[in-house]
Motif scaffolding. Sequence first.
Motif, mmCIF file in Angstrom:
data_model
loop_
_atom_site.group_PDB
_atom_site.id
_atom_site.type_symbol
_atom_site.label_atom_id
_atom_site.label_comp_id
_atom_site.label_asym_id
_atom_site.label_seq_id
_atom_site.Cartn_x
_atom_site.Cartn_y
_atom_site.Cartn_z
ATOM 1 N N SER A 133 -3.688 -2.129 -15.093
ATOM 2 C CA SER A 133 -2.339 -1.787 -15.529
ATOM 3 C C SER A 133 -2.251 -1.760 -17.055
ATOM 4 O O SER A 133 -1.599 -0.910 -17.628
ATOM 5 N N ARG A 153 -13.650 -1.251 -4.628
ATOM 6 C CA ARG A 153 -12.393 -0.587 -4.321
ATOM 7 C C ARG A 153 -11.488 -0.608 -5.547
ATOM 8 O O ARG A 153 -10.900 0.392 -5.916
ATOM 9 N N PHE A 154 -11.426 -1.755 -6.160
ATOM 10 C CA PHE A 154 -10.582 -1.861 -7.345
ATOM 11 C C PHE A 154 -11.121 -1.009 -8.483
ATOM 12 O O PHE A 154 -10.369 -0.420 -9.243
ATOM 13 N N SER A 156 -12.537 1.739 -8.451
ATOM 14 C CA SER A 156 -12.244 3.160 -8.374
ATOM 15 C C SER A 156 -10.784 3.452 -8.696
ATOM 16 O O SER A 156 -10.373 4.583 -8.772
ATOM 17 N N ASN A 157 -10.027 2.401 -8.921
ATOM 18 C CA ASN A 157 -8.628 2.583 -9.322
ATOM 19 C C ASN A 157 -8.437 2.549 -10.821
ATOM 20 O O ASN A 157 -7.352 2.773 -11.320
ATOM 21 N N ASP A 159 -9.697 3.393 -14.897
ATOM 22 C CA ASP A 159 -10.464 4.286 -15.756
ATOM 23 C C ASP A 159 -11.361 3.490 -16.679
ATOM 24 O O ASP A 159 -12.205 4.051 -17.362
ATOM 25 N N VAL A 347 -10.396 9.858 0.274
ATOM 26 C CA VAL A 347 -10.683 8.672 -0.524
ATOM 27 C C VAL A 347 -11.867 9.007 -1.409
ATOM 28 O O VAL A 347 -12.983 9.181 -0.946
ATOM 29 N N ARG A 348 -11.601 9.095 -2.672
ATOM 30 C CA ARG A 348 -12.648 9.534 -3.587
ATOM 31 C C ARG A 348 -13.518 8.371 -4.043
ATOM 32 O O ARG A 348 -13.056 7.471 -4.725
ATOM 33 N N PHE B 10 1.455 -6.066 -5.896
ATOM 34 C CA PHE B 10 0.161 -5.443 -5.737
ATOM 35 C C PHE B 10 -0.840 -6.454 -5.241
ATOM 36 O O PHE B 10 -1.592 -7.013 -5.992
ATOM 37 N N ARG B 11 -0.784 -6.728 -3.985
ATOM 38 C CA ARG B 11 -1.680 -7.731 -3.437
ATOM 39 C C ARG B 11 -3.079 -7.183 -3.303
ATOM 40 O O ARG B 11 -3.291 -5.965 -3.241
ATOM 41 N N ALA B 12 -3.985 -8.102 -3.227
ATOM 42 C CA ALA B 12 -5.392 -7.741 -3.302
ATOM 43 C C ALA B 12 -5.799 -6.731 -2.237
ATOM 44 O O ALA B 12 -6.173 -5.601 -2.525
ATOM 45 N N GLY B 13 -5.676 -7.097 -1.035
ATOM 46 C CA GLY B 13 -6.329 -6.356 0.029
ATOM 47 C C GLY B 13 -5.799 -4.966 0.298
ATOM 48 O O GLY B 13 -6.534 -4.111 0.773
ATOM 49 N N LEU B 15 -4.749 -2.379 -1.434
ATOM 50 C CA LEU B 15 -4.995 -1.163 -2.193
ATOM 51 C C LEU B 15 -6.243 -0.465 -1.701
ATOM 52 O O LEU B 15 -7.231 -1.081 -1.347
ATOM 53 N N VAL B 16 -6.181 0.814 -1.751
ATOM 54 C CA VAL B 16 -7.287 1.597 -1.248
ATOM 55 C C VAL B 16 -7.828 2.459 -2.379
ATOM 56 O O VAL B 16 -7.116 2.805 -3.314
ATOM 57 N N ALA B 17 -9.079 2.764 -2.309
ATOM 58 C CA ALA B 17 -9.695 3.554 -3.367
ATOM 59 C C ALA B 17 -8.997 4.892 -3.525
ATOM 60 O O ALA B 17 -8.494 5.467 -2.567
ATOM 61 N N ALA B 18 -8.950 5.383 -4.722
ATOM 62 C CA ALA B 18 -8.305 6.655 -4.970
ATOM 63 C C ALA B 18 -8.722 7.120 -6.343
ATOM 64 O O ALA B 18 -9.385 6.409 -7.078
ATOM 65 N N MET B 19 -8.316 8.309 -6.700
ATOM 66 C CA MET B 19 -8.653 8.789 -8.033
ATOM 67 C C MET B 19 -7.898 7.956 -9.053
ATOM 68 O O MET B 19 -6.894 7.330 -8.757
ATOM 69 N N SER B 20 -8.404 7.999 -10.221
ATOM 70 C CA SER B 20 -7.802 7.166 -11.277
ATOM 71 C C SER B 20 -6.597 7.881 -11.863
ATOM 72 O O SER B 20 -6.281 9.002 -11.494
ATOM 73 N N ARG B 21 -5.958 7.217 -12.784
ATOM 74 C CA ARG B 21 -4.863 7.823 -13.522
ATOM 75 C C ARG B 21 -3.790 8.413 -12.625
ATOM 76 O O ARG B 21 -3.316 9.520 -12.831
ATOM 77 N N VAL B 22 -3.448 7.679 -11.612
ATOM 78 C CA VAL B 22 -2.350 8.091 -10.763
ATOM 79 C C VAL B 22 -1.062 7.711 -11.481
ATOM 80 O O VAL B 22 -0.963 6.629 -12.030
ATOM 81 N N GLY B 64 -3.527 4.068 -4.552
ATOM 82 C CA GLY B 64 -4.038 3.024 -5.425
ATOM 83 C C GLY B 64 -3.371 3.065 -6.781
ATOM 84 O O GLY B 64 -3.989 2.866 -7.815
ATOM 85 N N ARG B 66 -1.477 2.126 -10.023
ATOM 86 C CA ARG B 66 -1.237 0.959 -10.850
ATOM 87 C C ARG B 66 -0.361 1.380 -12.016
ATOM 88 O O ARG B 66 -0.790 2.205 -12.826
ATOM 89 N N PRO B 67 0.831 0.849 -12.127
ATOM 90 C CA PRO B 67 1.743 1.300 -13.180
ATOM 91 C C PRO B 67 1.122 1.129 -14.568
ATOM 92 O O PRO B 67 0.366 0.209 -14.806
#
Lengths: 384, 384
Positions: A133, A153-154, A156-157, A159, A347-348, B10-13, B15-22, B64, B66-67
């Motif tokens: 964040s 997993r984290f 990949s979230n 940058d 899921v990338r 934003f609890r640990a478990g 969140l799922v993988a995804a592209m960054s910079r969402v 995934g 993250r603000p």
Amino acid sequence: MRRHRRPVSFRAGKLVAAMSRVTVKDVAEKAGVSISTVSRVLTGNAPVSRELHRRVVEAIEELGYRPNALARGLRIRRTAVLGLIVPDIANPFFSQLARVIEQHAHLHGYSILLCNSENSRERELQYFSLLTSQRVDGMMVISSAATHEQLNRFQSNTDAVVLALDRRIPGFRGPWLGADPYPGAYEAVGHLLALGHRRIGIVRGLEGTISSDERFEAIVRAYQDHGLSEDPWVFGGPYSVETGVQAGNALAQLPVEKRPTAVIAASEFSAYGLIQSLHSHGLAVPEDISVVGYDNTAFAELFRPALTVIAQPIERMGERAVEKVLQMMEAAADEPPPPVAPLPGTVRQRPRLAVPVPDETLPTTLVVRQSTGPAPASAALRLA
Amino acid sequence: MRRHRRPVSFRAGKLVAAMSRVTVKDVAEKAGVSISTVSRVLTGNAPVSRELHRRVVEAIEELGYRPNALARGLRIRRTAVLGLIVPDIANPFFSQLARVIEQHAHLHGYSILLCNSENSRERELQYFSLLTSQRVDGMMVISSAATHEQLNRFQSNTDAVVLALDRRIPGFRGPWLGADPYPGAYEAVGHLLALGHRRIGIVRGLEGTISSDERFEAIVRAYQDHGLSEDPWVFGGPYSVETGVQAGNALAQLPVEKRPTAVIAASEFSAYGLIQSLHSHGLAVPEDISVVGYDNTAFAELFRPALTVIAQPIERMGERAVEKVLQMMEAAADEPPPPVAPLPGTVRQRPRLAVPVPDETLPTTLVVRQSTGPAPASAALRLA
DNA sequence: AATCTATCTGAAAACGTTTTCTCCGCGAGC
DNA sequence: GCTCGCGGAGAAAACGTTTTCAGATAGATT
């Protein structure tokens, strides 16, 4: 883009008191220029005429302007902040490591966001999220307990580039930097053999944790590589003073002819506890039993007897850690932009870097102090 | 404004993988709502219908997301980050303090930006500037060498509240939180007197530095308040092992009838050095000479003999430090907005808070361990 | 049936930077 | 006498949030 003039620096003495929350706009007004010009003076990556440059700098100093790192970071997508996750900053090994990391980060213009996970997996992941964040440019994590699945997993979230430090995380998708216990262990065993010791015990860490297993195996291997065939006496437990104390008690129970004349402890704290315990049983260190500890924090030489240790290269490790993270950031910057729109719902599993950064291992060494000495006469006799 | 629903955590478990910079925009799209709605779910300070809330949370987790703390901080003008400037994080006193500060900051939802000034005034001021740029909400500074003029000038450039910690900075426009050496010193002298000691020496810190002078004066005052009239033997030097060693050497030179039978050291390290040195001169601690140290870090009880110390209330100090900073922030928030446009060119000496926050002092205490014992027989005899 | 609230939603402005784009003036090259 | 390039300046768009403001919907009240 080349820099046209040195960006204005904010040296200590020159700033003068002023109202807070001064923005680039205020500076521009005061200097009678546009905010673009002020920005150009600030960043130095576009030419500004001599006269305007002077006026801007003057305005900045008079107003006590401090650029807003949030706004800048938002715009340029970099923060010049690195996250550091440690299990316990009060542990001298980590605090010394943190010190040199901070020092080298500062040298390169980076700041450190400190996260103390308190050895909790939960908190470690929480911090990972937090650092994401905060958009830190990189993270160094000395992992407590997180599994690689969670970390991957984290990762990949974010940058940010992330480096696993000190403790290896098998399966983690990212490089690791740490110390190899073997060289120091090999030296230690050699050192003890040269002193006449033949029965060398081990106080190891908890079974099942990677780094603890690695240290233990390194010592055992060193043992074998020196041609020792007998199975060593082994005592296990967490890296704590208490473990050392218990090991000492167990040791004292042994019949003298079976008792090791030297012990290698895989932790600084176990070594302290061990020595204390031996002392309380009337056994002198190193006269009756030699003790080798681990880590080489400042306290090792303060302790009486000063502790012979398998030393981790703390300085080098901290320095390399930030260099490596910086290098990873560069590599990531050169990278082609992420493969455009991923299929919806996909899921990338994008690896952080196309060309993976290799792990890096620094050697441990032996530092000889007073807690090791010649094997006691009885043992020496038997040897002869 | 009341919160209508728990903001999404934003609890640990989950969140799922995804592209960054969402971004919030992506989330909005995926959930089929406007970004305002997403924001409302995030912050929880406006009502969102059950259904939309669900969809948004789902999208957040799937992506995934993250603000971006930078954007948020820019907008709401708070960062939830506190700056901590310490002279040397590798010093166990500071590292333990940092640990509890981080812990309590985390408890209140704040992160710590760690700055290691390495005892340099230059770097301390540099860091002050940096923290201002980073727009931290508050700073805790354990000052190395900065003068109050410099600090005051810098302080008026920042919106952050700043607390002087541990080391007092006379003239500094801002509150201070630290420990009062007197109670512990008084106890220490009493303790030694009860053990039969009459000649009690002092190893003090450098003359001229505030906190060092304060400690010394506190000990002398305790001395007097217990009715001791004779001028104590005093040795001075920086808070280091080396100083202790030198003090020990000097002590050993003294004729036994003039030699103190107990020594109070104003620093943990001096105490260690002192004991080592005495040892090397054949003087036993506590049998021949009792030693009282300072600070009560984890080492004090690891050391042999375990060190009797005048203990700083590290835990309490760290806890109070963050509580106090938070309280200062609240006070600052309630404050009337800055007196509009200051006259152009006017240097505004605005105090951070209309109603100044008072200094706060925590008591030291004595922790008795093994480095103090009955005065040697000869002295006891003379006493009788 | 018409109004009034209460509840919810979205568009748009703002936060403070950097950077792109446009424009201007001026000397050099044809 | 033009164009070209270039040093230099400003307007405006972005970065990713929160929040104000204005509407929309639906139920309750008249």
